[in-house]
Design an enzyme around this catalytic site. Structure first.
Site, PDB file in Angstrom:
ATOM      1  N   CYS A  55      -2.762  72.117  57.077  1.00  0.00           N
ATOM      2  CA  CYS A  55      -3.661  73.280  55.732  1.00  0.00           C
ATOM      3  C   CYS A  55      -2.575  72.950  54.369  1.00  0.00           C
ATOM      4  O   CYS A  55      -2.997  73.703  53.492  1.00  0.00           O
ATOM      5  CB  CYS A  55      -3.270  74.752  56.158  1.00  0.00           C
ATOM      6  SG  CYS A  55      -1.943  75.889  55.947  1.00  0.00           S
ATOM      7  N   ARG A  92       8.438  69.876  45.388  1.00  0.00           N
ATOM      8  CA  ARG A  92       7.267  68.710  45.333  1.00  0.00           C
ATOM      9  C   ARG A  92       7.053  69.379  43.945  1.00  0.00           C
ATOM     10  O   ARG A  92       5.511  68.823  43.666  1.00  0.00           O
ATOM     11  CB  ARG A  92       6.532  69.882  46.215  1.00  0.00           C
ATOM     12  CG  ARG A  92       6.774  71.584  45.865  1.00  0.00           C
ATOM     13  CD  ARG A  92       5.944  72.551  47.072  1.00  0.00           C
ATOM     14  NE  ARG A  92       4.632  72.441  47.644  1.00  0.00           N
ATOM     15  CZ  ARG A  92       3.871  73.520  48.434  1.00  0.00           C
ATOM     16  NH1 ARG A  92       4.497  74.018  49.283  1.00  0.00           N
ATOM     17  NH2 ARG A  92       3.095  73.650  48.175  1.00  0.00           N
ATOM     18  N   HIS A 126       2.138  75.021  43.008  1.00  0.00           N
ATOM     19  CA  HIS A 126       1.615  76.182  43.170  1.00  0.00           C
ATOM     20  C   HIS A 126       0.603  75.900  42.372  1.00  0.00           C
ATOM     21  O   HIS A 126      -1.108  76.584  42.245  1.00  0.00           O
ATOM     22  CB  HIS A 126       2.339  77.527  43.699  1.00  0.00           C
ATOM     23  CG  HIS A 126       2.599  77.111  44.993  1.00  0.00           C
ATOM     24  ND1 HIS A 126       4.500  77.220  45.084  1.00  0.00           N
ATOM     25  CD2 HIS A 126       2.172  76.898  46.194  1.00  0.00           C
ATOM     26  CE1 HIS A 126       4.152  77.098  46.814  1.00  0.00           C
ATOM     27  NE2 HIS A 126       3.630  76.802  47.476  1.00  0.00           N
ATOM     28  N   ARG A 183      -4.083  82.654  51.640  1.00  0.00           N
ATOM     29  CA  ARG A 183      -2.455  82.612  50.908  1.00  0.00           C
ATOM     30  C   ARG A 183      -2.397  83.711  49.919  1.00  0.00           C
ATOM     31  O   ARG A 183      -2.591  83.983  49.589  1.00  0.00           O
ATOM     32  CB  ARG A 183      -2.784  81.789  49.812  1.00  0.00           C
ATOM     33  CG  ARG A 183      -1.912  80.061  49.930  1.00  0.00           C
ATOM     34  CD  ARG A 183      -1.955  79.126  48.903  1.00  0.00           C
ATOM     35  NE  ARG A 183      -1.460  77.782  49.602  1.00  0.00           N
ATOM     36  CZ  ARG A 183      -1.743  76.737  49.831  1.00  0.00           C
ATOM     37  NH1 ARG A 183      -3.594  76.695  49.124  1.00  0.00           N
ATOM     38  NH2 ARG A 183      -1.470  75.209  49.972  1.00  0.00           N
ATOM     39  N   ASN A 194       2.809  69.812  52.827  1.00  0.00           N
ATOM     40  CA  ASN A 194       3.323  70.381  51.040  1.00  0.00           C
ATOM     41  C   ASN A 194       4.889  70.022  51.687  1.00  0.00           C
ATOM     42  O   ASN A 194       5.116  69.831  51.130  1.00  0.00           O
ATOM     43  CB  ASN A 194       2.862  71.934  50.506  1.00  0.00           C
ATOM     44  CG  ASN A 194       1.259  70.858  50.582  1.00  0.00           C
ATOM     45  OD1 ASN A 194       0.342  70.407  50.382  1.00  0.00           O
ATOM     46  ND2 ASN A 194       0.910  72.545  50.074  1.00  0.00           N
ATOM     47  N   ASP A 195       4.957  72.192  51.997  1.00  0.00           N
ATOM     48  CA  ASP A 195       6.843  71.404  51.736  1.00  0.00           C
ATOM     49  C   ASP A 195       7.436  70.990  52.865  1.00  0.00           C
ATOM     50  O   ASP A 195       8.754  70.782  53.155  1.00  0.00           O
ATOM     51  CB  ASP A 195       6.311  73.478  52.764  1.00  0.00           C
ATOM     52  CG  ASP A 195       6.301  74.059  51.982  1.00  0.00           C
ATOM     53  OD1 ASP A 195       6.870  73.729  49.884  1.00  0.00           O
ATOM     54  OD2 ASP A 195       6.031  75.466  51.484  1.00  0.00           O
ATOM     55  N   ARG A 247      -1.782  84.515  56.040  1.00  0.00           N
ATOM     56  CA  ARG A 247      -0.756  83.944  56.697  1.00  0.00           C
ATOM     57  C   ARG A 247       0.146  85.078  55.368  1.00  0.00           C
ATOM     58  O   ARG A 247      -0.106  85.764  54.530  1.00  0.00           O
ATOM     59  CB  ARG A 247      -0.197  82.791  55.493  1.00  0.00           C
ATOM     60  CG  ARG A 247       1.140  82.933  55.272  1.00  0.00           C
ATOM     61  CD  ARG A 247       0.495  81.410  54.605  1.00  0.00           C
ATOM     62  NE  ARG A 247       1.122  80.949  53.254  1.00  0.00           N
ATOM     63  CZ  ARG A 247       0.867  80.308  52.475  1.00  0.00           C
ATOM     64  NH1 ARG A 247       1.734  78.633  52.807  1.00  0.00           N
ATOM     65  NH2 ARG A 247       1.330  80.092  51.284  1.00  0.00           N
ATOM     66  N   GLU A 307       6.683  73.829  58.340  1.00  0.00           N
ATOM     67  CA  GLU A 307       6.902  73.547  57.114  1.00  0.00           C
ATOM     68  C   GLU A 307       8.302  73.671  56.706  1.00  0.00           C
ATOM     69  O   GLU A 307       8.176  73.468  55.322  1.00  0.00           O
ATOM     70  CB  GLU A 307       5.667  74.713  56.115  1.00  0.00           C
ATOM     71  CG  GLU A 307       6.393  75.609  56.508  1.00  0.00           C
ATOM     72  CD  GLU A 307       5.213  76.205  55.264  1.00  0.00           C
ATOM     73  OE1 GLU A 307       4.717  75.523  54.122  1.00  0.00           O
ATOM     74  OE2 GLU A 307       5.752  77.539  54.780  1.00  0.00           O
TER      75      GLU A 307
HETATM   76  C1  PEP Z   1       2.421  73.523  52.931  1.00  0.00           C
HETATM   77  O1  PEP Z   1       3.517  74.213  52.364  1.00  0.00           O
HETATM   78  O2  PEP Z   1       1.683  72.967  53.501  1.00  0.00           O
HETATM   79  C2  PEP Z   1       1.522  74.760  52.723  1.00  0.00           C
HETATM   80  C3  PEP Z   1      -0.315  75.137  52.959  1.00  0.00           C
HETATM   81  O3  PEP Z   1       1.951  75.963  52.017  1.00  0.00           O
HETATM   82  P1  PEP Z   1       1.664  76.316  50.565  1.00  0.00           P
HETATM   83  O4  PEP Z   1       0.948  75.246  49.614  1.00  0.00           O
HETATM   84  O5  PEP Z   1       1.600  77.443  49.984  1.00  0.00           O
HETATM   85  O6  PEP Z   1       3.325  76.400  50.430  1.00  0.00           O
HETATM   86 MG    MG Z   2       4.049  76.009  52.285  1.00  0.00          MG
END
Ligand code: PEP
Ligand code: MG
Length: 588
Positions: free
Chosen positions: A509, A472, A196, A303, A461-462, A339, A438
């Site tokens: 996303c 991650r 993040h 976010r 990402n998750d 979100r 995710e």
């Molecule tokens: C993700 O997990 O891909 C996502 C977009 O959410 P974040 O990166 O805020 O966890």
């Molecule tokens: Mg996420």
């Protein structure tokens, strides 16, 4: 004086841009206190200094406790009662004062020694309540030490001259507090591409390289640093030749980006006329202007937890409604996907003490935390509904892992709708509801989730982190974090197919959508929308506009029957080399 030798480090480039500036080392760790002898007449001053630091610490903890109570409720805030007990404990305080008087040394080493003695004693007690107090003593001592040094824990706010911040690690809220006029870039020992903190760097458009392992050990404040935030190269005390080489590269990059700027008002359409909407991921209100300016249309991921992470006080329903309405109005009639809070794990409001969990990323976070704190969740749902008077607002739940979570969240949303109805407050009764995909379980039950929502958004990402069991944010395992792993592209393909069978649409996303090399693959799989950081939207649009949809489909078909991540990577690399080789300047 002889010039310092150039040191070259390689990390993970997470936010593009070339920067050259003086290093400013930020240390959030408590260094070992330096011991200094003092004269007898200095003792009262030393004790007064200690008492002042205790008062400041007490006030800071109270302030944090109040904030946490407002956002997360009294139960979480009560964690800080134990901290207050430590800072007010006269036995502990008198022990420190007595030793300063007796040994005639400054307070810092005495405080550390006394605190260590108490903490060691408590940690040996076979009573879990008492042994946990050892951690409280260590935490509070760290804060008192920082106050004794006259430094705030949030040193980021205090930077007063242009620099490149060098830190062991930065939390997303540390990063949110960066003063962009002063901080030209940052480099850290820890971190990886989709942490993040990396997302925040992109949002702020601050070049950044993370995962350097030992940069804090190699750099001294005042050293000159040159970094390439796209490739992850860091040069400490660069040679004049190196600076010249990068001056030219920076010029090339600026030229490429200027050319991409001309795409702003052009449609995100392939050469054979297939439209791939490009929306923006935003974290900060200041980014709103960048959405259209960078050629994205609408917001695919707001976010909202960052509204809670930056700033010193927590937004109430009115403030949230105002922020969401501003986004909706600014983008109207393009969609704005808000979100709901994805708090927890590494995203915690400043000073908030995480619940003591072994695995916070698998713990009480995101939709789980919201469902267990309905008052917090309903405040946000009401605010989003109020903003939905602009009918482009959509709502999305994060980290869903089973259908009951969506059912429960929708039930709370209905409750909020009833309340607003009774209060005569306007909102959109037909607001579109979506869920993030995710967590692998959500991907695999996409057909079961589908009847409860209108769209899916793939949080890759998750999804990668949870599918591959690879943290991650951990640079030690980042070589295993592979967006092109067959498991990932099969899951994406599955979700897209199921969504289309149920008449839903699916966006991506996660960071995958913003990687020019992976855009043709996602388009070919049939993803309906790409949502990316505004700063990266021009590159993504450039790729879409240089692509034949038919080639993308062929690429995806080949990728889906490949046998390894490396094979898929090769296919993707060959495609980008063919259609937009200049963009390789921004990657490895
Ligand atoms: C993700 O997990 O891909 C996502 C977009 O959410 P974040 O990166 O805020 O966890
Ligand atoms: Mg996420």
């Amino acid at each position: 004086m002889q010039a310092k030798k150039e040191v070259i480090l390689k990390g993970v480039g997470v936010s593009p841009g070339i920067a050259l500036c003086e290093a400013q080392l930020i240390s959030f760790r408590t260094e070992k206190a330096v011991q200094r002898e003092i004269a007898a007449e200095e003792v009262p001053g030393e004790i007064a200094r200690f008492e002042d630091a205790l008062i400041t610490t007490h006030d800071q903890i109270k302030h944090i406790q109040k904030q946490v109570a407002e956002v997360l409720g009294d139960e979480h805030a009560s964690i800080f009662d134990a901290h207050i007990l430590v800072v007010d404990d006269r036995t502990f305080i008198e022990d420190v004062i007595r030793t300063v008087k007796k040994d005639l040394i400054n307070v810092e080493p005495v405080l550390q020694a006394v605190a260590n003695r108490y903490a060691d004693m408590l940690s040996k007690v076979e009573d879990s309540y008492l042994s946990e107090r050892a951690a409280d003593i260590r935490d509070v001592t760290k804060r008192i030490m920082a106050n004794l040094a006259g430094e705030s824990l949030d040193q980021m706010k205090k930077i007063k001259k242009p620099c490149i911040v060098v830190a062991h690690d930065l939390s997303p809220s540390d990063t949110a507090n960066i003063d962009r006029t002063m901080v030209k870039a940052f480099v850290t020992d820890l971190g990886s591409a989709t942490s993040h903190t990396a997302i925040m760097a992109k949002a702020l458009e601050v070049p950044a390289v993370v995962g350097l392992h030992n940069v804090t050990a190699v750099v001294d404040s005042g050293d000159e640093i040159l970094l390439d935030g796209a490739r992850g190269h860091v040069y400490i005390n660069p040679t004049p030749e190196r600076i010249e080489e990068y001056r030219k590269r920076a010029q090339d990059q600026v030229q490429i980006l200027q050319e991409l700027d001309t795409l702003r008002d052009k449609p995100p359409e392939t050469l054979d006329g297939y439209l791939v909407p490009i929306t923006a991921n935003i974290e900060l209100m200041e980014e709103l202007d960048a959405v259209g300016a960078r050629g994205a249309k609408g917001i695919g991921l707001f976010r909202t937890e960052f509204l809670f992470l930056s700033g010193s006080s927590l937004p109430d329903e009115d403030e949230q409604a105002e922020a969401y309405s501003k986004a909706a109005q600014g983008q109207y009639p393009s969609p704005v996907v808000i979100r709901t809070l994805d708090l927890g794990a590494d995203k915690l409001p400043s000073g908030f003490q995480a619940p003591d969990e072994m695995n916070p990323f698998l713990g009480d976070r995101a939709i789980r935390l919201c469902l267990s704190r309905p008052e917090l969740f309903k405040t946000q749902l009401r605010a989003i509904l109020r903003a939905s008077a602009y009918d482009n607002v959509q709502i999305m739940y994060p980290m869903v892992s089973c259908v009951q979570e969506v059912i429960d969240a929708n039930a709370l949303l209905c409750e909020c709708m009833d309340e607003l109805d009774k209060e005569g407050i306007p909102f959109n009764k037909d607001i579109q509801i979506g869920t993030m995909i995710e967590v692998p379980s959500a991907a695999l039950i996409a057909d079961i989730l589908a009847p409860h929502v209108s769209f899916f958004s793939l949080g890759t990402n998750d999804l990668i982190q949870y599918t591959m069991a690879v943290d991650r944010g951990n640079e030690n395992v980042s070589h295993l974090y592979k967006p092109t792993h067959m498991a990932i592209i099969r899951l994406i393909d599955h979700v897209v197919k199921v969504s289309h069978e149920h008449g839903l649409w699916t966006s991506v996303c996660g960071q995958m959508a913003a990687n020019p090399q992976l855009v043709p693959l996602l388009v070919g799989i049939g993803v309906d929308e790409l949502s990316v950081s505004p700063s990266l939207a021009p590159m993504v649009k450039d790729v879409v506009r240089k692509l034949y949809y038919s080639d993308a489909v062929e690429l995806a078909q080949k990728a889906l029957v490949s046998s390894s991540a490396e094979c898929v990577e090769e296919l993707c690399h060959a495609m980008i080399k063919k259609i937009a080789p200049e963009l390789l300047e921004f990657s490895e």
